[in-house]
Design a protein around this motif. Structure first.
Motif, PDB file in Angstrom:
ATOM      1  N   LEU A 251       0.830  -1.199   0.000  1.00  0.00           N
ATOM      2  CA  LEU A 251       0.000   0.000   0.000  1.00  0.00           C
ATOM      3  C   LEU A 251       0.868   1.254   0.000  1.00  0.00           C
ATOM      4  O   LEU A 251       0.568   2.236  -0.690  1.00  0.00           O
ATOM      5  CB  LEU A 251      -0.923  -0.016   1.217  1.00  0.00           C
ATOM      6  CG  LEU A 251      -2.098   0.936   1.217  1.00  0.00           C
ATOM      7  CD1 LEU A 251      -2.961   0.770  -0.028  1.00  0.00           C
ATOM      8  CD2 LEU A 251      -2.944   0.716   2.460  1.00  0.00           C
ATOM      9  N   MET A 252       1.946   1.207   0.729  1.00  0.00           N
ATOM     10  CA  MET A 252       2.897   2.315   0.751  1.00  0.00           C
ATOM     11  C   MET A 252       3.447   2.579  -0.654  1.00  0.00           C
ATOM     12  O   MET A 252       3.550   3.734  -1.095  1.00  0.00           O
ATOM     13  CB  MET A 252       4.035   1.966   1.707  1.00  0.00           C
ATOM     14  CG  MET A 252       5.011   3.055   1.952  1.00  0.00           C
ATOM     15  SD  MET A 252       6.262   2.494   3.134  1.00  0.00           S
ATOM     16  CE  MET A 252       7.577   2.090   2.016  1.00  0.00           C
ATOM     17  N   GLU A 253       3.750   1.526  -1.373  1.00  0.00           N
ATOM     18  CA  GLU A 253       4.227   1.665  -2.751  1.00  0.00           C
ATOM     19  C   GLU A 253       3.136   2.222  -3.671  1.00  0.00           C
ATOM     20  O   GLU A 253       3.394   3.072  -4.506  1.00  0.00           O
ATOM     21  CB  GLU A 253       4.706   0.307  -3.293  1.00  0.00           C
ATOM     22  CG  GLU A 253       5.984  -0.193  -2.668  1.00  0.00           C
ATOM     23  CD  GLU A 253       7.178   0.670  -3.027  1.00  0.00           C
ATOM     24  OE1 GLU A 253       7.290   1.084  -4.205  1.00  0.00           O
ATOM     25  OE2 GLU A 253       7.986   0.935  -2.129  1.00  0.00           O
ATOM     26  N   ILE A 254       1.913   1.720  -3.517  1.00  0.00           N
ATOM     27  CA  ILE A 254       0.799   2.185  -4.343  1.00  0.00           C
ATOM     28  C   ILE A 254       0.613   3.685  -4.175  1.00  0.00           C
ATOM     29  O   ILE A 254       0.419   4.421  -5.149  1.00  0.00           O
ATOM     30  CB  ILE A 254      -0.506   1.432  -3.977  1.00  0.00           C
ATOM     31  CG1 ILE A 254      -0.422  -0.025  -4.414  1.00  0.00           C
ATOM     32  CG2 ILE A 254      -1.726   2.119  -4.603  1.00  0.00           C
ATOM     33  CD1 ILE A 254      -1.536  -0.910  -3.860  1.00  0.00           C
ATOM     34  N   PHE A 255       0.690   4.164  -2.920  1.00  0.00           N
ATOM     35  CA  PHE A 255       0.478   5.581  -2.632  1.00  0.00           C
ATOM     36  C   PHE A 255       1.742   6.426  -2.793  1.00  0.00           C
ATOM     37  O   PHE A 255       1.689   7.640  -2.666  1.00  0.00           O
ATOM     38  CB  PHE A 255      -0.057   5.762  -1.210  1.00  0.00           C
ATOM     39  CG  PHE A 255      -1.496   5.354  -1.039  1.00  0.00           C
ATOM     40  CD1 PHE A 255      -2.401   5.425  -2.076  1.00  0.00           C
ATOM     41  CD2 PHE A 255      -1.952   4.918   0.185  1.00  0.00           C
ATOM     42  CE1 PHE A 255      -3.725   5.069  -1.905  1.00  0.00           C
ATOM     43  CE2 PHE A 255      -3.283   4.565   0.378  1.00  0.00           C
ATOM     44  CZ  PHE A 255      -4.165   4.638  -0.682  1.00  0.00           C
ATOM     45  N   ASN A 256       2.870   5.764  -3.038  1.00  0.00           N
ATOM     46  CA  ASN A 256       4.147   6.459  -3.178  1.00  0.00           C
ATOM     47  C   ASN A 256       4.507   7.223  -1.898  1.00  0.00           C
ATOM     48  O   ASN A 256       4.965   8.361  -1.945  1.00  0.00           O
ATOM     49  CB  ASN A 256       4.153   7.389  -4.392  1.00  0.00           C
ATOM     50  CG  ASN A 256       5.545   7.797  -4.799  1.00  0.00           C
ATOM     51  OD1 ASN A 256       6.513   7.077  -4.574  1.00  0.00           O
ATOM     52  ND2 ASN A 256       5.656   8.977  -5.389  1.00  0.00           N
TER      53      ASN A 256
ATOM     54  N   MET B 281       3.406   6.891   7.667  1.00  0.00           N
ATOM     55  CA  MET B 281       2.673   7.887   6.877  1.00  0.00           C
ATOM     56  C   MET B 281       1.449   7.254   6.222  1.00  0.00           C
ATOM     57  O   MET B 281       0.358   7.831   6.219  1.00  0.00           O
ATOM     58  CB  MET B 281       3.587   8.483   5.798  1.00  0.00           C
ATOM     59  CG  MET B 281       2.892   9.477   4.878  1.00  0.00           C
ATOM     60  SD  MET B 281       3.913   9.980   3.474  1.00  0.00           S
ATOM     61  CE  MET B 281       5.236  10.823   4.312  1.00  0.00           C
ATOM     62  N   THR B 282       1.620   6.060   5.679  1.00  0.00           N
ATOM     63  CA  THR B 282       0.519   5.368   5.004  1.00  0.00           C
ATOM     64  C   THR B 282      -0.596   5.031   5.986  1.00  0.00           C
ATOM     65  O   THR B 282      -1.773   5.278   5.706  1.00  0.00           O
ATOM     66  CB  THR B 282       1.020   4.090   4.304  1.00  0.00           C
ATOM     67  OG1 THR B 282       2.012   4.464   3.344  1.00  0.00           O
ATOM     68  CG2 THR B 282      -0.109   3.340   3.614  1.00  0.00           C
ATOM     69  N   LEU B 283      -0.241   4.501   7.151  1.00  0.00           N
ATOM     70  CA  LEU B 283      -1.249   4.165   8.153  1.00  0.00           C
ATOM     71  C   LEU B 283      -1.992   5.412   8.636  1.00  0.00           C
ATOM     72  O   LEU B 283      -3.207   5.399   8.794  1.00  0.00           O
ATOM     73  CB  LEU B 283      -0.619   3.424   9.324  1.00  0.00           C
ATOM     74  CG  LEU B 283      -0.122   2.018   9.004  1.00  0.00           C
ATOM     75  CD1 LEU B 283       0.658   1.448  10.181  1.00  0.00           C
ATOM     76  CD2 LEU B 283      -1.277   1.104   8.615  1.00  0.00           C
ATOM     77  N   ARG B 284      -1.260   6.486   8.832  1.00  0.00           N
ATOM     78  CA  ARG B 284      -1.896   7.734   9.255  1.00  0.00           C
ATOM     79  C   ARG B 284      -2.826   8.247   8.157  1.00  0.00           C
ATOM     80  O   ARG B 284      -3.936   8.688   8.424  1.00  0.00           O
ATOM     81  CB  ARG B 284      -0.832   8.775   9.605  1.00  0.00           C
ATOM     82  CG  ARG B 284      -1.423  10.063  10.181  1.00  0.00           C
ATOM     83  CD  ARG B 284      -0.361  11.044  10.636  1.00  0.00           C
ATOM     84  NE  ARG B 284       0.498  11.427   9.545  1.00  0.00           N
ATOM     85  CZ  ARG B 284       1.829  11.368   9.561  1.00  0.00           C
ATOM     86  NH1 ARG B 284       2.456  10.920  10.632  1.00  0.00           N
ATOM     87  NH2 ARG B 284       2.539  11.746   8.524  1.00  0.00           N
ATOM     88  N   TYR B 285      -2.385   8.151   6.908  1.00  0.00           N
ATOM     89  CA  TYR B 285      -3.172   8.628   5.765  1.00  0.00           C
ATOM     90  C   TYR B 285      -4.518   7.911   5.652  1.00  0.00           C
ATOM     91  O   TYR B 285      -5.536   8.536   5.379  1.00  0.00           O
ATOM     92  CB  TYR B 285      -2.359   8.431   4.481  1.00  0.00           C
ATOM     93  CG  TYR B 285      -3.077   8.824   3.222  1.00  0.00           C
ATOM     94  CD1 TYR B 285      -3.222  10.160   2.883  1.00  0.00           C
ATOM     95  CD2 TYR B 285      -3.613   7.868   2.376  1.00  0.00           C
ATOM     96  CE1 TYR B 285      -3.887  10.537   1.724  1.00  0.00           C
ATOM     97  CE2 TYR B 285      -4.272   8.229   1.223  1.00  0.00           C
ATOM     98  CZ  TYR B 285      -4.404   9.560   0.893  1.00  0.00           C
ATOM     99  OH  TYR B 285      -5.070   9.927  -0.250  1.00  0.00           O
TER     100      TYR B 285
END
Length: 98
Positions: free
Chosen positions: A65-70, A76-80
């Motif tokens: 998911l981190m890669e998908i969202f760059n 950062m991804t979890l917070r997003y």
């Protein structure tokens, strides 16, 4: 921009020519749907975050998911996608002071 396979199916397909909507057209369509149900806070960004949240709940795969969202970090991804706030709220709900 990535080239899609010829047999790709678009989530937002155009009625003319079998192509796809532009990002602006998708934004307008989603905003209009939100207006129709009395919710003016729905947009393409909402869909992106909802996808992330749903993907995470189904897979628990933060790295992909981190890669998908760059994003540059898993935090950062979890917070997003709102996992941090949800975790805090759940932990508070589970505390008993009696």
């Amino acid at each position: 921009m990535e080239t899609l396979p010829k047999d790709a199916v678009h989530l937002f397909a155009s009625r003319r020519g079998g192509g796809h909507f532009t990002t602006t057209q998708v934004y307008r369509s989603i905003a209009k749907a939100g207006d129709m149900i009395g919710n003016d806070s729905i947009g393409t960004h909402t869909m992106r975050k909802t996808f992330g949240y749903t993907y995470y709940q189904a897979t628990k795969d933060v790295a992909t998911l981190m890669e998908i969202f760059n994003h540059s970090s898993q935090k950062m991804t979890l917070r997003y996608i709102g996992i941090t706030e949800e975790s805090i709220e759940n932990s508070i709900r589970n505390i008993s002071f009696y």
